[in-house]
Design a protein around this motif. Structure first.
Motif, mmCIF file in Angstrom:
data_model
loop_
_atom_site.group_PDB
_atom_site.id
_atom_site.type_symbol
_atom_site.label_atom_id
_atom_site.label_comp_id
_atom_site.label_asym_id
_atom_site.label_seq_id
_atom_site.Cartn_x
_atom_site.Cartn_y
_atom_site.Cartn_z
ATOM 1 N N GLY A 44 15.470 21.562 -17.654
ATOM 2 C CA GLY A 44 16.419 21.560 -18.748
ATOM 3 C C GLY A 44 15.946 20.785 -19.956
ATOM 4 O O GLY A 44 16.757 20.337 -20.771
ATOM 5 N N GLY A 45 14.629 20.594 -20.054
ATOM 6 C CA GLY A 45 14.060 19.924 -21.215
ATOM 7 C C GLY A 45 13.663 18.481 -21.010
ATOM 8 O O GLY A 45 13.056 17.870 -21.891
ATOM 9 N N THR A 46 13.930 17.901 -19.848
ATOM 10 C CA THR A 46 13.597 16.485 -19.639
ATOM 11 C C THR A 46 12.115 16.291 -19.331
ATOM 12 O O THR A 46 11.562 15.220 -19.606
ATOM 13 C CB THR A 46 14.414 15.873 -18.490
ATOM 14 O OG1 THR A 46 13.990 16.433 -17.244
ATOM 15 C CG2 THR A 46 15.909 16.095 -18.685
ATOM 16 N N GLY A 47 11.473 17.269 -18.715
ATOM 17 C CA GLY A 47 10.092 17.092 -18.277
ATOM 18 C C GLY A 47 9.947 16.094 -17.150
ATOM 19 O O GLY A 47 8.851 15.581 -16.895
ATOM 20 N N ARG A 48 11.042 15.846 -16.427
ATOM 21 C CA ARG A 48 11.002 14.859 -15.332
ATOM 22 C C ARG A 48 11.223 15.564 -13.998
ATOM 23 O O ARG A 48 12.046 16.467 -13.873
ATOM 24 C CB ARG A 48 12.104 13.800 -15.514
ATOM 25 C CG ARG A 48 11.991 12.977 -16.774
ATOM 26 C CD ARG A 48 12.980 11.817 -16.739
ATOM 27 N NE ARG A 48 14.356 12.238 -16.623
ATOM 28 C CZ ARG A 48 15.213 12.345 -17.647
ATOM 29 N NH1 ARG A 48 14.809 12.083 -18.891
ATOM 30 N NH2 ARG A 48 16.459 12.719 -17.454
ATOM 31 N N PHE A 49 10.487 15.094 -12.989
ATOM 32 C CA PHE A 49 10.656 15.596 -11.624
ATOM 33 C C PHE A 49 10.712 14.413 -10.664
ATOM 34 O O PHE A 49 9.968 13.436 -10.810
ATOM 35 C CB PHE A 49 9.482 16.487 -11.212
ATOM 36 C CG PHE A 49 9.440 17.819 -11.898
ATOM 37 C CD1 PHE A 49 10.031 18.934 -11.326
ATOM 38 C CD2 PHE A 49 8.802 17.956 -13.118
ATOM 39 C CE1 PHE A 49 9.972 20.170 -11.960
ATOM 40 C CE2 PHE A 49 8.741 19.181 -13.758
ATOM 41 C CZ PHE A 49 9.333 20.296 -13.183
ATOM 42 N N TRP A 50 11.577 14.526 -9.654
ATOM 43 C CA TRP A 50 11.529 13.635 -8.511
ATOM 44 C C TRP A 50 10.487 14.159 -7.528
ATOM 45 O O TRP A 50 10.345 15.366 -7.353
ATOM 46 C CB TRP A 50 12.888 13.582 -7.804
ATOM 47 C CG TRP A 50 13.920 12.783 -8.522
ATOM 48 C CD1 TRP A 50 14.893 13.252 -9.355
ATOM 49 C CD2 TRP A 50 14.099 11.372 -8.460
ATOM 50 N NE1 TRP A 50 15.660 12.212 -9.826
ATOM 51 C CE2 TRP A 50 15.199 11.048 -9.292
ATOM 52 C CE3 TRP A 50 13.435 10.348 -7.788
ATOM 53 C CZ2 TRP A 50 15.646 9.747 -9.457
ATOM 54 C CZ3 TRP A 50 13.879 9.048 -7.951
ATOM 55 C CH2 TRP A 50 14.976 8.752 -8.774
ATOM 56 N N GLN A 51 9.793 13.245 -6.880
ATOM 57 C CA GLN A 51 8.908 13.598 -5.778
ATOM 58 C C GLN A 51 9.253 12.700 -4.596
ATOM 59 O O GLN A 51 9.418 11.490 -4.762
ATOM 60 C CB GLN A 51 7.443 13.439 -6.166
ATOM 61 C CG GLN A 51 6.477 14.038 -5.167
ATOM 62 C CD GLN A 51 5.124 14.320 -5.788
ATOM 63 O OE1 GLN A 51 4.898 15.331 -6.436
ATOM 64 N NE2 GLN A 51 4.200 13.393 -5.603
ATOM 65 N N PHE A 52 9.365 13.296 -3.427
ATOM 66 C CA PHE A 52 9.820 12.552 -2.249
ATOM 67 C C PHE A 52 8.923 12.872 -1.067
ATOM 68 O O PHE A 52 8.664 14.027 -0.754
ATOM 69 C CB PHE A 52 11.272 12.925 -1.913
ATOM 70 C CG PHE A 52 11.847 12.158 -0.756
ATOM 71 C CD1 PHE A 52 12.388 10.895 -0.942
ATOM 72 C CD2 PHE A 52 11.849 12.697 0.520
ATOM 73 C CE1 PHE A 52 12.920 10.184 0.128
ATOM 74 C CE2 PHE A 52 12.375 12.003 1.597
ATOM 75 C CZ PHE A 52 12.912 10.737 1.393
ATOM 76 N N GLN A 53 8.449 11.805 -0.400
ATOM 77 C CA GLN A 53 7.624 11.928 0.811
ATOM 78 C C GLN A 53 8.443 11.442 2.006
ATOM 79 O O GLN A 53 8.836 10.277 2.076
ATOM 80 C CB GLN A 53 6.353 11.094 0.693
ATOM 81 C CG GLN A 53 5.473 11.131 1.941
ATOM 82 C CD GLN A 53 4.879 12.508 2.189
ATOM 83 O OE1 GLN A 53 4.084 12.999 1.399
ATOM 84 N NE2 GLN A 53 5.258 13.143 3.300
ATOM 85 N N THR A 54 8.696 12.326 2.946
ATOM 86 C CA THR A 54 9.495 11.996 4.124
ATOM 87 C C THR A 54 8.690 11.170 5.116
ATOM 88 O O THR A 54 7.542 11.498 5.422
ATOM 89 C CB THR A 54 9.982 13.287 4.814
ATOM 90 O OG1 THR A 54 10.737 14.070 3.889
ATOM 91 C CG2 THR A 54 10.832 12.967 6.032
ATOM 92 N N SER A 55 9.309 10.101 5.632
ATOM 93 C CA SER A 55 8.677 9.322 6.704
ATOM 94 C C SER A 55 9.421 9.457 8.027
ATOM 95 O O SER A 55 8.856 9.176 9.084
ATOM 96 C CB SER A 55 8.590 7.845 6.310
ATOM 97 O OG SER A 55 9.879 7.298 6.111
ATOM 98 N N ALA A 56 10.688 9.880 7.986
ATOM 99 C CA ALA A 56 11.463 10.112 9.210
ATOM 100 C C ALA A 56 12.663 10.978 8.856
ATOM 101 O O ALA A 56 13.133 10.971 7.714
ATOM 102 C CB ALA A 56 11.921 8.800 9.843
ATOM 103 N N TRP A 57 13.146 11.724 9.831
ATOM 104 C CA TRP A 57 14.314 12.576 9.596
ATOM 105 C C TRP A 57 15.201 12.603 10.836
ATOM 106 O O TRP A 57 14.757 12.359 11.958
ATOM 107 C CB TRP A 57 13.917 14.000 9.203
ATOM 108 C CG TRP A 57 13.041 14.719 10.186
ATOM 109 C CD1 TRP A 57 11.676 14.764 10.198
ATOM 110 C CD2 TRP A 57 13.463 15.482 11.337
ATOM 111 N NE1 TRP A 57 11.222 15.508 11.263
ATOM 112 C CE2 TRP A 57 12.299 15.965 11.968
ATOM 113 C CE3 TRP A 57 14.708 15.807 11.864
ATOM 114 C CZ2 TRP A 57 12.344 16.743 13.117
ATOM 115 C CZ3 TRP A 57 14.767 16.589 13.019
ATOM 116 C CH2 TRP A 57 13.594 17.047 13.624
ATOM 117 N N ILE A 58 16.479 12.889 10.585
ATOM 118 C CA ILE A 58 17.467 13.054 11.647
ATOM 119 C C ILE A 58 18.279 14.301 11.315
ATOM 120 O O ILE A 58 18.766 14.446 10.189
ATOM 121 C CB ILE A 58 18.416 11.842 11.755
ATOM 122 C CG1 ILE A 58 17.638 10.564 12.044
ATOM 123 C CG2 ILE A 58 19.479 12.078 12.827
ATOM 124 C CD1 ILE A 58 18.516 9.305 11.984
#
Length: 310
Positions: free
Chosen positions: A273-287
């Motif tokens: 939407g014009g921000t040029g920003r992204f989150w990036q997330f690396q999973t270390s554990a899940w439930i």
């Protein structure tokens, strides 16, 4: 209301990087150190709340809490919120229950998907028998953009336990990809050592969560209130948690790991939407656990504010 006395160093840095320091300062006037009185009837009517908490080794988790109406009780002076645990439909495997016994930081988000109304309440929690008492440090009504409207029905039930099936692991499995790549809603939990825990809603078009070849998640970051609470927290401490409620299949996927904001990124399709920003997330554990079998939902409509790039 009071002017938020200070943003922490990460929030100030994120605001400056986004060139939104002035916007953040203006919106800080909406932050209170108590639950604002016009919101009290809304609080008492809620049956779902989303929570951020921190475990014994510092990992951050996001959770979904479901209860009978009235399980959230503000105090007369609106400075505390009592969660009546005997009226909560508990997911026994949720890390929240052990987390709050050793770390009082808690972030709460009350979100009514049917109306897009939402209220954030952060504070310090302590257990008193069958009650969780939250001393409110910050409360703010936040904007309804990017929320997909849904009806959610959960008939009253005497069964206070959710289904007990559980799966868990360290690396995302192929079976998770369909949920992640089709979702239009999840919740992001972060924390700061002295400013507490925080949880926020993240919504987008179906498919806005991208699973990269290395298993990392890449998610566009849209314009918001300019305060950058989540982004500011992860600049200081990248540990974060995500929860993906699958309302149709009645399941819940909780991830914990490390998050970062990618700034000034190429975005030829306009997905941010014009921000040029992204989150990036690396999973270390899940439930992976289940939501109540009695839960029924229906999609109403998508947010009119969603970027059209996806």
């Amino acid at each position: 209301m009071y002017n938020k006395p200070n943003f922490h160093e990460g929030e100030l840095q994120a605001q400056a990087m986004a060139h939104e320091s002035d916007i953040a300062a203006r919106n800080a006037s909406n932050v209170a150190d108590h639950i604002i009185r016009p919101a009290l009837p809304f609080v008492r009517q809620q049956r779902m709340v989303y929570a951020a908490s921190v475990d014994a080794v510092g990992r951050v988790w996001a959770s979904v809490l479901i209860g009978e109406r009235g399980f959230l009780e503000p105090s007369d002076d609106a400075s505390t919120l009592t969660i009546h645990l005997d009226n909560v439909i508990r997911q026994a495997h949720d890390p929240l229950w052990s987390n709050i016994e050793q770390d009082g930081r808690i972030g709460l988000l009350l979100l009514e998907l049917q109306t897009r109304k939402r209220l954030k309440i952060n504070g310090q929690a302590h257990l008193e028998s069958d009650r969780l008492v939250v001393e409110v440090t910050e409360s703010v009504p936040i904007c309804p953009r990017y929320i997909q409207r849904r009806t959610i029905e959960l008939p009253s039930t005497s069964d206070k336990l959710m289904p007990t099936s559980i799966k868990h692991g360290l690396t995302l499995e192929p079976g998770h990809l369909n949920l992640l790549q089709s979702t239009d809603t999840f919740f992001l939990a972060t924390a700061h050592k002295t400013h507490g825990a925080d949880i926020t809603h993240r919504g987008g078009p179906s498919g806005f969560v991208e699973v990269l070849a290395d298993g990392k998640l890449r998610i566009p970051d849209y314009n918001g209130n300019g305060m950058f609470n989540s982004a500011g927290n992860v600049l200081i401490d990248p540990r974060a948690g995500l929860v993906f409620p699958d309302y149709v299949q009645r399941r819940m996927l909780q991830l914990t790991g490390r998050a970062e904001m990618l700034w000034d990124q190429p975005d030829p399709k306009g997905v941010t939407g014009g921000t040029g920003r992204f989150w990036q997330f690396q999973t270390s554990a899940w439930i992976e656990t289940q939501l109540p079998e009695q839960l029924s939902t229906a999609f109403v409509d998508a947010s009119p504010f969603l970027p059209q790039g996806i």
